[in-house]
Enzyme design. Structure first.
Site, mmCIF file in Angstrom:
data_model
loop_
_atom_site.group_PDB
_atom_site.id
_atom_site.type_symbol
_atom_site.label_atom_id
_atom_site.label_comp_id
_atom_site.label_asym_id
_atom_site.label_seq_id
_atom_site.Cartn_x
_atom_site.Cartn_y
_atom_site.Cartn_z
ATOM 1 N N ARG A 68 -13.276 5.925 -33.020
ATOM 2 C CA ARG A 68 -14.618 5.341 -33.015
ATOM 3 C C ARG A 68 -15.500 5.934 -31.917
ATOM 4 O O ARG A 68 -16.708 6.040 -32.083
ATOM 5 C CB ARG A 68 -14.531 3.823 -32.881
ATOM 6 C CG ARG A 68 -13.910 3.319 -31.580
ATOM 7 C CD ARG A 68 -13.785 1.811 -31.611
ATOM 8 N NE ARG A 68 -13.176 1.277 -30.395
ATOM 9 C CZ ARG A 68 -12.929 -0.017 -30.208
ATOM 10 N NH1 ARG A 68 -13.234 -0.886 -31.159
ATOM 11 N NH2 ARG A 68 -12.373 -0.441 -29.092
ATOM 12 N N GLU B 3 -2.954 -8.102 -33.289
ATOM 13 C CA GLU B 3 -3.300 -6.751 -32.868
ATOM 14 C C GLU B 3 -2.945 -5.774 -33.989
ATOM 15 O O GLU B 3 -2.137 -6.069 -34.866
ATOM 16 C CB GLU B 3 -2.543 -6.378 -31.591
ATOM 17 C CG GLU B 3 -2.857 -7.265 -30.401
ATOM 18 C CD GLU B 3 -4.295 -7.145 -29.944
ATOM 19 O OE1 GLU B 3 -4.829 -6.021 -29.937
ATOM 20 O OE2 GLU B 3 -4.893 -8.182 -29.606
ATOM 21 N N TYR C 248 -9.178 -12.549 -39.916
ATOM 22 C CA TYR C 248 -10.208 -12.772 -38.902
ATOM 23 C C TYR C 248 -11.428 -13.484 -39.496
ATOM 24 O O TYR C 248 -12.189 -14.124 -38.772
ATOM 25 C CB TYR C 248 -10.648 -11.450 -38.287
ATOM 26 C CG TYR C 248 -9.743 -10.945 -37.184
ATOM 27 C CD1 TYR C 248 -10.038 -11.211 -35.848
ATOM 28 C CD2 TYR C 248 -8.606 -10.194 -37.455
ATOM 29 C CE1 TYR C 248 -9.234 -10.752 -34.821
ATOM 30 C CE2 TYR C 248 -7.787 -9.719 -36.438
ATOM 31 C CZ TYR C 248 -8.108 -10.009 -35.117
ATOM 32 O OH TYR C 248 -7.300 -9.549 -34.108
ATOM 33 N N SER D 103 -15.951 -3.403 -25.874
ATOM 34 C CA SER D 103 -15.351 -3.776 -24.590
ATOM 35 C C SER D 103 -14.190 -2.862 -24.226
ATOM 36 O O SER D 103 -13.916 -2.630 -23.051
ATOM 37 C CB SER D 103 -14.866 -5.228 -24.642
ATOM 38 O OG SER D 103 -13.928 -5.409 -25.689
ATOM 39 N N ASN E 211 -10.597 -0.330 -33.389
ATOM 40 C CA ASN E 211 -9.952 0.545 -32.405
ATOM 41 C C ASN E 211 -8.886 1.439 -33.014
ATOM 42 O O ASN E 211 -8.453 2.410 -32.403
ATOM 43 C CB ASN E 211 -9.387 -0.268 -31.233
ATOM 44 C CG ASN E 211 -8.334 -1.273 -31.660
ATOM 45 O OD1 ASN E 211 -7.543 -1.042 -32.565
ATOM 46 N ND2 ASN E 211 -8.321 -2.428 -31.000
ATOM 47 N N TYR F 101 -25.191 -2.575 -37.751
ATOM 48 C CA TYR F 101 -24.267 -2.782 -36.638
ATOM 49 C C TYR F 101 -23.014 -1.944 -36.863
ATOM 50 O O TYR F 101 -22.472 -1.902 -37.980
ATOM 51 C CB TYR F 101 -23.887 -4.256 -36.520
ATOM 52 C CG TYR F 101 -22.902 -4.517 -35.407
ATOM 53 C CD1 TYR F 101 -23.290 -4.385 -34.077
ATOM 54 C CD2 TYR F 101 -21.587 -4.866 -35.685
ATOM 55 C CE1 TYR F 101 -22.389 -4.602 -33.050
ATOM 56 C CE2 TYR F 101 -20.689 -5.093 -34.660
ATOM 57 C CZ TYR F 101 -21.084 -4.962 -33.341
ATOM 58 O OH TYR F 101 -20.191 -5.171 -32.325
ATOM 59 N N LYS G 227 -15.475 -8.010 -35.452
ATOM 60 C CA LYS G 227 -16.616 -7.093 -35.380
ATOM 61 C C LYS G 227 -17.397 -7.109 -36.700
ATOM 62 O O LYS G 227 -18.631 -7.159 -36.701
ATOM 63 C CB LYS G 227 -16.125 -5.685 -35.063
ATOM 64 C CG LYS G 227 -15.351 -5.574 -33.758
ATOM 65 C CD LYS G 227 -14.701 -4.216 -33.615
ATOM 66 C CE LYS G 227 -13.809 -4.148 -32.385
ATOM 67 N NZ LYS G 227 -12.653 -5.064 -32.462
#
Length: 355
Positions: free
Chosen positions: A194, A115, A146, A186, A241, A236, A251
């Site tokens: 954002r 996180e 990631y 989500s 976050n 895209y 993402k």
């Protein structure tokens, strides 16, 4: 400011700079994979399954050719375990306790967290507790992002790279996708930068929003379906976050896999360029206003030659997205084998992770 990618004014020398930056990042990952380990086997105890979701533990030898690793989630193995991997969320929120004292001699505790600092509470409780850190930060003791790019000529050199996805330069029809811009989200919060950015951008261009705050995702809502969905679009929104060092999540990599140009909001452009060629993404900070960004996207839609500049780099790379959490456990186990003599503790966890 306008980025050099947007204006097309900084292309000379960009390839050399890009290769140097990506080469350094890849070297960090490869060094972790190939550095020699001690011959003796180790046992790694998974203290809690992340977010309380049970997953079958992997066979590190079969999946990643990492030998000498025994993984277990049986707390009774604690006295004999060479290392314990602790996921931050559970111990920070009180759904699990830290392993008990006294700690077995020479046992290592590994702090694992994926996180952002903004969503990592109570770090202060764990000063001087852990021996190793495992995260997306490039300066972690055990670094696993990631996602990352692999130069095409090196794709077959390491076991993990068997799972890499080759990228392809776009055909002319690929450049002429029917849809402009998508965003899958989500976790909607009005306090996120954002969301503020989205409200401004939608004044100038159509944004197709999917997820809890928009249209439903396809029934197969896994990563594969998101990639297929994004593949219908030219651009895209890869909006994080929160904005922190190296916090560049799936993402971005979903957009790369899909062949859409990611429009990113996260850490600085310089930070993104540690992971991607400079032309591979469009940073919101490249423009003095959201309106300027929107105009640039619409210009690219009308100009396939200019759009191609953001996609031609793909032919030189494959992309690897580590498997959560199997690859993390096996990578940690390998690190324990080569750090048997490391006994010092992380004393500045809060300062480091928030820096």
């Amino acid at each position: 400011r306008y980025g050099c990618v947007a204006l097309g004014s900084c292309r000379q020398g960009a390839t050399l700079i890009m290769s140097d930056r990506l080469g350094r990042l890849y070297k960090i990952i490869i060094t972790q994979q190939w550095i020699s380990a001690e011959n003796s086997a180790v046992t790694l105890l998974i203290w809690t399954h992340p977010f309380g979701r049970y997953r079958k533990l992997p066979d590190c030898s079969a999946l990643f050719q990492i030998d000498g690793c025994t993984l277990t989630d049986d707390e009774r193995a604690y006295p004999q375990a060479d290392a314990v991997i602790v996921h931050h969320r559970e111990v920070a929120k009180g759904t699990a306790e830290l392993p008990p004292d006294p700690r077995p001699s020479a046992q290592k505790w590994i702090w694992m967290n994926y996180e952002s600092p903004a969503h990592t509470p109570r770090l202060w409780r764990f000063e001087g507790v852990f021996n190793l850190t495992l995260s997306y930060r490039t300066d972690s003791d055990i670094f696993l992002p990631y996602g990352y790019l692999i130069p095409r000529e090196r794709t077959d050199r390491t076991p993990q790279n068997r799972y890499a996805h080759p990228l392809h330069t776009p055909s002319h029809s690929h450049l002429l996708k029917p849809r402009l811009l998508a965003w899958v989200i989500s976790n909607w919060s009005e306090s996120h930068a954002r969301v503020t950015f989205y409200y401004q951008l939608r004044r100038y261009v159509q944004v197709d929003v999917f997820g809890r705050a928009g249209r439903p995702l396809p029934e197969d809502s896994g990563g594969g379906s998101v990639v297929r969905l994004v593949g219908r679009y030219q651009f895209y929104l890869a909006l994080e976050n929160s904005q922190h060092t190296d916090y560049i999540t799936e993402k971005l990599w979903n957009a790369v896999l899909a062949g859409a140009v990611p429009v990113v909001l996260g850490p600085s452009r310089k930070n993104y360029e540690r992971f991607l060629p400079p032309e591979a993404f469009i940073h919101v900070d490249d423009f003095p206003s959201v309106r300027g960004l929107a105009r640039y996207l619409l210009m690219l839609r009308r100009n396939p030659v200019r759009l191609r500049r953001h996609l031609d780099w793909r032919g030189s790379y494959s992309v690897h997205q580590p498997v959560f959490w199997a690859e993390h456990y096996c990578t940690a186990c390998r690190a324990v084998r080569r750090n048997r003599r490391k006994t010092d503790v992380v004393k500045d966890l809060t300062y480091w992770f928030r820096s």
